[in-house]
Design an enzyme around this catalytic site. Structure first.
Site, PDB file in Angstrom:
ATOM      1  N   HIS A 190      40.763  51.817  83.587  1.00 57.23           N
ATOM      2  CA  HIS A 190      40.224  50.670  82.848  1.00 57.23           C
ATOM      3  C   HIS A 190      39.327  51.143  81.694  1.00 57.23           C
ATOM      4  O   HIS A 190      39.493  50.721  80.549  1.00 57.23           O
ATOM      5  CB  HIS A 190      39.445  49.780  83.829  1.00 57.23           C
ATOM      6  CG  HIS A 190      38.742  48.619  83.219  1.00 57.23           C
ATOM      7  ND1 HIS A 190      39.228  47.336  83.297  1.00 57.23           N
ATOM      8  CD2 HIS A 190      37.567  48.533  82.517  1.00 57.23           C
ATOM      9  CE1 HIS A 190      38.395  46.507  82.671  1.00 57.23           C
ATOM     10  NE2 HIS A 190      37.376  47.214  82.188  1.00 57.23           N
ATOM     11  N   GLU A 191      38.386  52.029  81.985  1.00 54.67           N
ATOM     12  CA  GLU A 191      37.452  52.462  80.935  1.00 54.67           C
ATOM     13  C   GLU A 191      38.185  53.254  79.848  1.00 54.67           C
ATOM     14  O   GLU A 191      37.861  53.134  78.669  1.00 54.67           O
ATOM     15  CB  GLU A 191      36.308  53.286  81.539  1.00 54.67           C
ATOM     16  CG  GLU A 191      35.422  52.519  82.522  1.00 54.67           C
ATOM     17  CD  GLU A 191      34.782  51.254  81.939  1.00 54.67           C
ATOM     18  OE1 GLU A 191      34.639  51.159  80.708  1.00 54.67           O
ATOM     19  OE2 GLU A 191      34.454  50.348  82.728  1.00 54.67           O
ATOM     20  N   HIS A 194      39.697  50.934  77.397  1.00 53.86           N
ATOM     21  CA  HIS A 194      38.729  50.508  76.369  1.00 53.86           C
ATOM     22  C   HIS A 194      38.657  51.578  75.276  1.00 53.86           C
ATOM     23  O   HIS A 194      38.712  51.276  74.089  1.00 53.86           O
ATOM     24  CB  HIS A 194      37.334  50.336  76.973  1.00 53.86           C
ATOM     25  CG  HIS A 194      37.107  49.054  77.711  1.00 53.86           C
ATOM     26  ND1 HIS A 194      37.475  47.821  77.214  1.00 53.86           N
ATOM     27  CD2 HIS A 194      36.509  48.808  78.910  1.00 53.86           C
ATOM     28  CE1 HIS A 194      37.114  46.881  78.076  1.00 53.86           C
ATOM     29  NE2 HIS A 194      36.538  47.452  79.115  1.00 53.86           N
ATOM     30  N   HIS A 200      39.113  42.984  77.156  1.00 57.14           N
ATOM     31  CA  HIS A 200      39.478  42.388  78.450  1.00 57.14           C
ATOM     32  C   HIS A 200      40.549  41.306  78.298  1.00 57.14           C
ATOM     33  O   HIS A 200      40.529  40.515  77.361  1.00 57.14           O
ATOM     34  CB  HIS A 200      38.225  41.797  79.105  1.00 57.14           C
ATOM     35  CG  HIS A 200      37.264  42.856  79.549  1.00 57.14           C
ATOM     36  ND1 HIS A 200      35.933  42.858  79.204  1.00 57.14           N
ATOM     37  CD2 HIS A 200      37.456  43.957  80.303  1.00 57.14           C
ATOM     38  CE1 HIS A 200      35.347  43.922  79.735  1.00 57.14           C
ATOM     39  NE2 HIS A 200      36.249  44.615  80.410  1.00 57.14           N
ATOM     40  N   TYR A 249      39.373  40.772  84.413  1.00 58.86           N
ATOM     41  CA  TYR A 249      38.267  40.659  85.371  1.00 58.86           C
ATOM     42  C   TYR A 249      38.815  40.208  86.726  1.00 58.86           C
ATOM     43  O   TYR A 249      39.851  39.558  86.810  1.00 58.86           O
ATOM     44  CB  TYR A 249      37.291  39.573  84.934  1.00 58.86           C
ATOM     45  CG  TYR A 249      36.237  39.920  83.905  1.00 58.86           C
ATOM     46  CD1 TYR A 249      36.072  41.195  83.395  1.00 58.86           C
ATOM     47  CD2 TYR A 249      35.365  38.927  83.466  1.00 58.86           C
ATOM     48  CE1 TYR A 249      35.073  41.468  82.462  1.00 58.86           C
ATOM     49  CE2 TYR A 249      34.371  39.191  82.534  1.00 58.86           C
ATOM     50  CZ  TYR A 249      34.230  40.460  82.035  1.00 58.86           C
ATOM     51  OH  TYR A 249      33.244  40.698  81.114  1.00 58.86           O
TER      52      TYR A 249
HETATM   53 ZN   LIG Z   1      35.946  46.614  80.866  1.00 59.39          ZN
END
Ligand SMILES: [Zn+2]
Length: 315
Positions: A190-191, A194, A200, A249
């Protein structure tokens, strides 16, 4: 990797990535392109409209305490405990210089990385597993740092899980507090997504057709984390809203009362998976980075997963 017209066609998805990458490629910005010195709040507001200056900051040790207390039973993902923009997006104040002109894709999809010495052998194995996951499904290549000008420095200070969005220029940190952010491979995946330029999933402009945001259950002061992007500043790369995205999320993100803050319209959908890239994530990454099927690794181990890969690429 890609020339003008084709690049312009790509820049319709992500809030930050789209505007920032276009800026890097010479597309005009209303506020002008801040060539020198710190990025101004007005520039930040243009690139990351819902964040304002909150996107810049200093890592916070108090967030570290929350992440230390995180467990698999917490009901949310560890990166959803942060108080940075959207929980886990932070451009450390020291990385401001040149942001406007240098935040961009990683050329040729090559991302040099360096680990801090704080990581245990087990943590390093998990990070390598995250890299292998990208290598298996995309043409992005994480390579050990050997003096390249731009690279990610993956560190483990007690300030939670966070990354900036896209290539910032020079050294940029990806923080993965151990063990909270290194418990499951999906958190580094996930990171890293980014750092590759994505935001998101639940903040897509058309998300209200797919999920209901329960504002009454959101912690006071964290409502901004749920602000949808505008249609004009976004690009979906042809991928429909993706409940299964590793960038979505979880249902209880930033809940103040244990009740869900995000409820999918599709009652079968599960939110917040952190097992790995979804098919939609793979397609978006391969589109953003101009990956060609011929560049993807040959996957002989399983015909079924190879077919999955092809359908993710074209699907
Ligand atoms: Zn995030």
């Amino acid at each position: 990797m890609a020339a003008g017209a084709k690049v312009v066609r790509w820049w319709r998805w992500l809030v930050a990535a789209a505007a920032a990458l276009a800026a890097a490629l010479g597309a005009p910005l209303p506020d002008g392109n801040d060539l020198e010195g710190p990025a101004t709040p007005s520039y930040v507001q243009h690139v990351l409209p819902s964040f304002g200056s909150a996107v810049f900051g200093d890592p916070d040790e108090q967030i570290g305490e929350k992440v230390s207390a995180w467990s698999n039973e917490s009901g949310v993902n560890p990166e959803e405990l942060g108080e940075y923009a959207e929980g886990d997006i932070l451009f450390p104040a020291t990385a401001r210089n040149g942001l406007a002109t240098t935040m961009a894709r990683w050329p040729e999809g090559v991302v040099p990385y360096k680990f801090s010495s704080q990581f245990s052998y087990r943590d390093q194995e998990l990070l390598q597993e995250a890299f292998r996951h990208y290598h298996e499904f995309t043409c992005i290549k994480f390579v050990p740092y050997t003096n390249q000008p731009d690279y990610i420095y993956i560190t483990s200070s007690s300030t939670g899980c966070w990354s900036s969005v896209g290539r910032v220029g020079g050294m940029q940190e990806v923080n993965l507090q151990s063990p909270g952010c290194t418990s499951t491979v999906g958190t580094p995946i996930h990171e890293l997504m980014h750092a590759l330029g994505f935001l998101h999933e639940q903040n897509r402009w058309e998300r209200d057709r797919y999920v209901t945001i329960h504002w009454e259950n959101i912690q006071q002061g964290r409502e901004d984390n749920f602000q949808a992007a505008t249609k004009e500043s976004t690009d979906d790369y042809g991928v429909p809203y993706d409940y299964d995205s590793v960038m979505h999320y979880s249902a209880n993100a930033f809940t103040k009362n244990g009740r869900p803050t995000i409820v999918p319209m599709d009652s079968n959908a599960q939110l917040g998976q952190r097992r790995g890239l979804s098919k939609g994530d793979i397609k978006k990454l391969n589109s953003m980075y101009g990956c060609k099927m011929s560049e993807l690794p040959k996957r002989n181990s399983s015909i079924a997963s190879f077919i999955d890969n092809i359908s993710a690429f074209f699907g």
